[in-house]
Design a protein around this motif. Structure first.
Motif, short mmCIF file in Angstrom:
data_model
loop_
_atom_site.label_atom_id
_atom_site.label_comp_id
_atom_site.label_asym_id
_atom_site.label_seq_id
_atom_site.Cartn_x
_atom_site.Cartn_y
_atom_site.Cartn_z
N LEU A 459 0.89 53.33 -10.20
CA LEU A 459 0.40 54.31 -9.23
C LEU A 459 -0.83 53.84 -8.46
N PRO A 460 -1.85 53.21 -9.10
CA PRO A 460 -3.00 52.73 -8.29
C PRO A 460 -2.60 51.74 -7.21
N VAL A 461 -1.67 50.86 -7.51
CA VAL A 461 -1.22 49.90 -6.50
C VAL A 461 -0.52 50.61 -5.35
N LEU A 462 0.29 51.61 -5.66
CA LEU A 462 1.00 52.34 -4.61
C LEU A 462 0.03 53.10 -3.71
N THR A 463 -0.92 53.80 -4.31
CA THR A 463 -1.86 54.58 -3.50
C THR A 463 -2.75 53.68 -2.65
N CYS A 464 -3.24 52.58 -3.22
CA CYS A 464 -4.10 51.67 -2.45
C CYS A 464 -3.33 51.01 -1.31
N THR A 465 -2.10 50.63 -1.57
CA THR A 465 -1.30 50.01 -0.50
C THR A 465 -1.07 50.98 0.64
N LEU A 466 -0.78 52.22 0.32
CA LEU A 466 -0.55 53.21 1.36
C LEU A 466 -1.82 53.49 2.17
N GLN A 467 -2.97 53.43 1.52
CA GLN A 467 -4.23 53.68 2.22
C GLN A 467 -4.67 52.49 3.06
N LEU A 468 -4.36 51.26 2.63
CA LEU A 468 -4.80 50.06 3.35
C LEU A 468 -3.89 49.70 4.51
N ARG A 469 -2.78 50.37 4.66
CA ARG A 469 -1.87 50.03 5.76
C ARG A 469 -2.50 50.26 7.13
N GLU A 470 -3.18 51.38 7.30
CA GLU A 470 -3.79 51.68 8.59
C GLU A 470 -4.93 50.72 8.88
N GLU A 471 -5.71 50.37 7.89
CA GLU A 471 -6.79 49.41 8.09
C GLU A 471 -6.23 48.04 8.45
N PHE A 472 -5.15 47.64 7.80
CA PHE A 472 -4.53 46.36 8.13
C PHE A 472 -4.00 46.36 9.57
N LYS A 473 -3.42 47.46 9.98
CA LYS A 473 -2.91 47.54 11.35
C LYS A 473 -4.03 47.42 12.37
N GLN A 474 -5.14 48.10 12.15
CA GLN A 474 -6.27 48.01 13.08
C GLN A 474 -6.87 46.61 13.12
N GLU A 475 -6.97 45.96 11.98
CA GLU A 475 -7.53 44.61 11.95
C GLU A 475 -6.62 43.63 12.69
N VAL A 476 -5.32 43.76 12.53
CA VAL A 476 -4.40 42.84 13.21
C VAL A 476 -4.42 43.08 14.71
N TYR A 484 0.99 42.89 15.24
CA TYR A 484 1.39 43.75 14.13
C TYR A 484 2.84 44.17 14.32
N VAL A 485 3.65 44.00 13.28
CA VAL A 485 5.07 44.35 13.31
C VAL A 485 5.27 45.57 12.42
N VAL A 562 -6.93 39.09 7.23
CA VAL A 562 -6.46 38.94 8.61
C VAL A 562 -7.11 37.74 9.27
N GLU A 563 -8.41 37.55 9.05
CA GLU A 563 -9.10 36.41 9.65
C GLU A 563 -8.56 35.09 9.11
N THR A 564 -8.25 35.04 7.82
CA THR A 564 -7.69 33.82 7.24
C THR A 564 -6.33 33.51 7.84
N ILE A 565 -5.52 34.52 8.04
CA ILE A 565 -4.19 34.30 8.64
C ILE A 565 -4.33 33.77 10.06
N ALA A 566 -5.25 34.35 10.83
CA ALA A 566 -5.42 33.93 12.23
C ALA A 566 -5.95 32.50 12.30
N VAL A 567 -6.98 32.19 11.53
CA VAL A 567 -7.58 30.85 11.59
C VAL A 567 -6.62 29.79 11.09
N THR A 568 -5.92 30.07 10.00
CA THR A 568 -4.98 29.10 9.46
C THR A 568 -3.82 28.86 10.41
N ALA A 569 -3.30 29.91 11.01
CA ALA A 569 -2.19 29.74 11.96
C ALA A 569 -2.64 28.95 13.19
N ARG A 570 -3.85 29.21 13.65
CA ARG A 570 -4.37 28.47 14.81
C ARG A 570 -4.55 26.99 14.47
#
Length: 760
Positions: A459-476, A484-485, A562-570
């Motif tokens: 349950l903690p993993v499920l609740t945290c994942t659901l809460q971090l989705r919006e933050e991940f979308k804004q960062e991307v 963001y897909v 998100v920053e690691t993904i962007a820098v590594t891909a670049r």
């Protein structure tokens, strides 16, 4: 079993009983001998061939059922008269036992391999009963007055199509009755609406023929209002057939009133094989009818001994288990359901869909999360009139999380026999039906407790994942180069795609260059050994590659991720472009070097003259007047992609630096981490183990180490004046320094190299 068989007058049955007793002794002795020799039970892994790893431990009662098939083949070789008496006695005994166990008095039994076959025979019997001229006129009778078969909307899929194919009826003869929308369970048949449909069909000249009710729906185990449906069927002359898993509770001492009403129906279908853990045991359809001729025409009875021998495996198994064994297995399954249901009521963020069914042996639950701005779909069971097209984004996200939860629980607790299913109204749910799986898998109360503990740990993993989705979308969306897909079927925190320079945003086709970049990016991310899981796959609505990020915990640093993904891909894109352009750059450099070397040879010829090219004359001229020719060459700078002279190397004894290459971007974010801290983790968040004093002291230690590492270099630079650069101190500037150097190094006997005239 021996006492009952000794009372039988027929010596064939008595002899068969003695043979069965000897066979059971041989079976037990063989199994005990195998256990003594190997120290363990025979497992399916020991069986060679395609059956290896596919057979479960079926127990002694399972061996009895399998023995019944072998015994049936042997009995079929008996004399016809003995075979007729024996099969009739087996069929009548099995029918009597089943009717008494499941409270269906004065009933007949039809044994069949396919579960739906019994209902098809019952429909044929109802047609012959209501259409007296059907044997003579056939389809013409049905054409003048079309029969109607009523099925619940919660019936198992494909049942109506199967009946029409078996009976040769058109699909308009089926009528699907909706479930309750306002009052009662949303998986129970709407009785008021059914009565209205029956009246409408009678007015149109149709004949209401048969109604299929559920005592435990295939999805969530709900029971229809069978008592009210029976009254309605008696009013309009409709045949009532009941099926479902809850019919097994008829063997218990305590039964709910809704299930007990099934004993008044015209027919019911039982599946004792899964209920009792018996393999290869046929299903049974119990029915009540007084005309043996119609039952024979409908195919419910047969004079063939082979058809009657279908009941032999069940006959043996019932005698082996006894009434107490049968009741104990069904009672154990119901207790497991009640135990899980009571435990889940105490767990937050878990919704149970069968709270009103206290006696149901099926438990259906799902994860839900209440967010401040979330849709009502997550807070409670949604309204049934919500169209599938208007289901919110939170509903899809929650369905993906429930699907992930179900798969995780199936792997962690395989003995629970969980199944993941999609309901039209509630969405994705997890079902626990021990009555269908406990006898085969050996589910115990400890397995239920382990299942509840696993749910609480996820349950903690499920609740945290659901809460971090919006933050991940804004960062991307705020990071250049990332897209963001929105994939509603992915249970992780999100999906991201890197847009390279040649990416066609309007195209939905696969991109080979982007696929190579994302494959290298996935490899780099997996090498970081973080707690997150990364996968690569096509985009939800196109064929372009994306990076799928899995479940996250509460200390996940989304901005760093998100920053690691962007820098590594670049970095991967720049390196790939350098490799792609390397071949062309080297080819052009070689051509330019050949042209310059040819030009240098021509200039050397003009400088030395023609006479020096003659072999003898040239040697004499070179002896009297040597040529002071400078050594010239070319070097190729891969970074700048240009040719450079080697004059610095041969004349000044200094390697040319050329163009300074640009700094290589770092694949990971530069961040001070505590010892043992993994990537993408927030440090000192909600942690009592690290105090404020220890944090300050750790930062001071880092500053001291940086100061000590940079101290010597800084002191060296401070010794030089502002007018004199540090590099000038190593150049020989005059004779006194040279003499001083010679005095300091007397062991150096090599003469000083005279500076070139050009430097003077």
């Amino acid at each position: 079993m021996d006492a009952s068989l000794e009372k039988i007058a027929d010596p064939t049955l008595a002899e068969m009983g003695r043979n069965l007793k000897e066979a059971m002794k041989m079976l037990e002795e063989s199994q005990r001998r195998i256990e003594d020799e190997n120290g363990k039970k025979l497992m399916s892994e020991d069986i060679p061939g395609p059956l290896q790893g596919r057979i479960q431990n079926i127990g002694e009662q399972g061996h009895m059922a399998l023995l019944g098939h072998s015994l049936g083949a042997f009995i079929s070789t008996l004399d016809k008269e003995k075979l007729r008496k024996l099969t009739t006695r087996i069929l009548s005994d099995t029918t009597l036992w089943l009717c008494r166990i499941f409270r269906y008095e004065n009933g007949c039994a039809y044994f069949h391999e396919e579960e739906r076959e019994g209902l098809a025979k019952i429909c044929r019997l109802a047609i012959h009963s209501r259409y007296e001229d059907f044997v003579v006129d056939g389809f013409n009778v049905l054409y003048n007055k079309k029969p109607v078969i009523y099925l619940s909307a919660a019936a198992r899929p494909g049942l109506g199509q199967y009946l029409c194919n078996q009976l040769g009826l058109p699909f308009p003869c089926l009528c699907r009755v909706p479930c309750n929308t306002m009052f009662g369970s949303q998986h129970q048949m709407d009785v008021a609406f059914l009565e209205k449909m029956i009246k409408d069909d009678i007015e149109r000249g149709r004949l209401p023929l048969l109604l299929v009710a559920n005592a435990g729906t295939a999805a969530v185990g709900h029971t229809d209002k069978i008592g009210r449906l029976k009254e309605l069927c008696e009013q309009y002359g409709i045949w009532l057939h009941v099926e479902g898993v809850n019919l097994a509770t008829l063997a218990l001492g305590y039964i709910s009133s809704s299930v007990l009403a099934a004993t008044r129906c015209d027919s019911m279908t039982l599946t004792p094989g899964p209920w009792l853990g018996l393999p290869a045991v046929p299903a049974v359809t119990l029915y009540k009818h007084d005309d043996p001729a119609l039952t024979l025409v409908a195919g419910l009875t047969s004079n063939k001994p082979a058809d009657k021998l279908r009941a032999l495996p069940l006959w043996l198994s019932l005698q082996y288990l006894g009434l107490d064994g049968i009741v104990e297995r069904i009672k154990h399954a119901c207790q497991l359901s009640q135990r899980l249901q009571e435990s889940l009521k105490k767990v937050n963020h878990i919704k149970i869909l069968v709270e009103d069914e206290l006696s149901s042996p099926v438990v259906v639950f799902r994860f839900f999360q209440e967010l401040p701005d979330s849709d009502s779909v997550l807070k409670a069971v949604p309204a049934p009139n919500v169209a599938p097209a208007t289901v919110s984004r939170e509903r899809h996200s929650c369905d993906a999380l429930n699907r992930w939860l179900g798969e995780q629980l199936k792997q962690l607790v395989p003995a629970s026999g969980l199944t993941v299913m999609d309901l039209e109204v509630e969405g994705t749910c997890v079902r626990f039906s021990p009555l269908m799986t406990a006898s085969v898998l050996g589910t115990r109360g400890e397995d239920v407790d382990q299942l509840v503990a696993c749910i609480q740990s996820k349950l903690p993993v499920l609740t945290c994942t659901l809460q971090l989705r919006e933050e991940f979308k804004q960062e991307v969306e705020g990071t250049a180069g990332l897209l963001y897909v929105d994939d509603p079927n992915w249970p992780g925190i999100g999906v991201v795609r890197y847009e390279h320079a040649n990416d066609d945003k309007n195209s939905l086709k696969s991109d080979p260059e982007g696929e190579n970049i994302h494959a290298a990016l996935l490899k780099k991310l997996n090498e970081l050994e973080s707690d997150l899981t990364f996968k690569m796959g096509p985009e939800y609505k196109s064929m372009k590659s994306c990076i799928y990020i899995g479940m996250a915990s509460d200390d996940t640093d989304v901005s760093e991720l998100v920053e690691t993904i962007a820098v590594t891909a670049r970095e991967i894109e720049e390196n790939s472009r350098l490799l792609e352009n390397m071949t062309e750059v080297v080819r052009k450099g070689i051509q330019e070097a050949q042209v310059q070397l040819q030009k240098a040879n021509e200039e050397r010829l003009l400088e030395e003259g023609v006479l020096r090219q003659i072999p003898v004359v040239g040697s004499v001229l070179n002896w009297f007047s040597p040529v002071q020719a400078s050594q010239k060459g070319r070097t190729f700078n891969l970074t700048a992609g240009s040719l450079e002279s080697t004059e610095h190397t041969y004349v000044y004894k200094v390697q040319g630096t050329g163009v300074t290459p640009p700094p290589t971007p770092s694949g990971t974010r530069i961040k001070q981490r505590l010892p043992g801290q993994k990537p993408f983790k927030r440090s000192l968040r909600s942690s009592d183990a690290v105090s404020e004093t220890s944090s300050v002291s750790h930062i001071e230690d880092l500053e001291k180490m940086e100061h000590l590492s940079g101290g010597p270099a800084q002191n060296t630079q401070e010794t030089h004046g502002p007018e004199q650069p540090p590099g000038d101190s190593i150049q020989p500037t005059g004779q006194p320094e040279a003499l001083q150097d010679g005095a300091q190094h007397p062991e150096d006997d090599h003469p000083q190299v005279e500076e070139p005239e050009s430097l003077r």
